[in-house]
Design a protein around this motif. Structure first.
Motif, PDB file in Angstrom:
ATOM      1  N   TYR A   1       0.807  -1.213  -0.016  1.00 42.95           N
ATOM      2  CA  TYR A   1      -0.054   0.214  -0.038  1.00 42.95           C
ATOM      3  C   TYR A   1       0.929   1.205   0.046  1.00 42.95           C
ATOM      4  CZ  TYR A   1      -2.884   3.714   1.969  1.00 42.95           C
ATOM      5  OH  TYR A   1      -3.632   4.917   1.922  1.00 42.95           O
TER       6      TYR A   1
ATOM      7  N   VAL B   1      -7.541  -3.892   5.118  1.00 41.16           N
ATOM      8  CA  VAL B   1      -6.428  -3.391   5.128  1.00 41.16           C
ATOM      9  C   VAL B   1      -5.654  -3.683   6.528  1.00 41.16           C
ATOM     10  CG1 VAL B   1      -4.624  -1.930   4.521  1.00 41.16           C
ATOM     11  CG2 VAL B   1      -6.730  -1.809   3.462  1.00 41.16           C
TER      12      VAL B   1
ATOM     13  N   ARG C   1      -2.255  -3.081   8.222  1.00 41.45           N
ATOM     14  CA  ARG C   1      -0.965  -2.446   8.380  1.00 41.45           C
ATOM     15  C   ARG C   1      -0.337  -2.711   9.664  1.00 41.45           C
ATOM     16  NH1 ARG C   1      -2.540   3.603   6.717  1.00 41.45           N
ATOM     17  NH2 ARG C   1      -0.296   3.597   6.607  1.00 41.45           N
TER      18      ARG C   1
ATOM     19  N   VAL D   1       1.523  -4.941   3.287  1.00 38.68           N
ATOM     20  CA  VAL D   1      -0.006  -5.133   4.044  1.00 38.68           C
ATOM     21  C   VAL D   1      -0.532  -6.455   3.668  1.00 38.68           C
ATOM     22  CG1 VAL D   1      -0.472  -2.701   3.989  1.00 38.68           C
ATOM     23  CG2 VAL D   1      -1.412  -4.177   2.415  1.00 38.68           C
TER      24      VAL D   1
END
Length: 155
Positions: A42, A63, A65, A51
């Motif tokens: 990302y 997502v 992270r 990610v």
């Protein structure tokens, strides 16, 4: 090199399809709900990070992270079929859209332009992979419809 890349892409598609086929089926439900986990990169403000994406339908994904940061993204310009629909045709279409979204995002480098939130407080965003709009690609492949305010029935 091109042959190796084609083999790797083929292996990624086979892996995604095997994950989709192996998804457990609830005893109450006639079809499985597909959930795919893929890795991607990302990029935001010229900084990029790896990610993990959790994809459970054809127009949204989570997502994951660094630092336990999770964000649910709904692709702003499309409407995908619902995997909890009453008709089997819509359920099958939902599975195809989910698998294809996973294929397009797996191993990709993507960006997002957030435009707000939906009624479930998920981020709405235009998503681009290699400078190509992901929503337009899914519509072009006839896996999703362009987004409209009124729900569209797939059956």
């Amino acid at each position: 090199m091109k042959k190796f890349r084609t083999q790797m892409e083929g292996a990624a598609v086979a892996t995604l399809l095997s994950i989709a086929a192996a998804s457990p089926t609830d005893a109450q439900s006639p079809t499985a709900i597909v959930s795919i986990s893929v890795h991607a990169t990302y990029c935001e403000n010229s900084a990029c990070e790896p990610v993990t994406l959790q994809i459970s339908n054809g127009d949204s994904f989570v997502v994951n992270r660094w630092g336990n940061h999770r964000e649910t993204i709904r692709i702003a310009n499309i409407d995908a079929p619902n995997d909890r629909a009453r008709c089997i045709g819509e359920k099958d279409s939902a599975e195809r859209a989910t698998v294809r979204l996973g294929q397009l995002l797996s191993g990709s480098t993507f960006t997002m332009a957030r435009v707000g939130t939906d009624r479930h407080s998920n981020s709405m965003a235009f998503v681009s992979v290699d400078r190509h709009d992901l929503g337009h690609e899914l519509v072009r492949e006839r896996l999703t419809w362009p987004w409209e305010p009124k729900h569209r029935f797939w059956c």
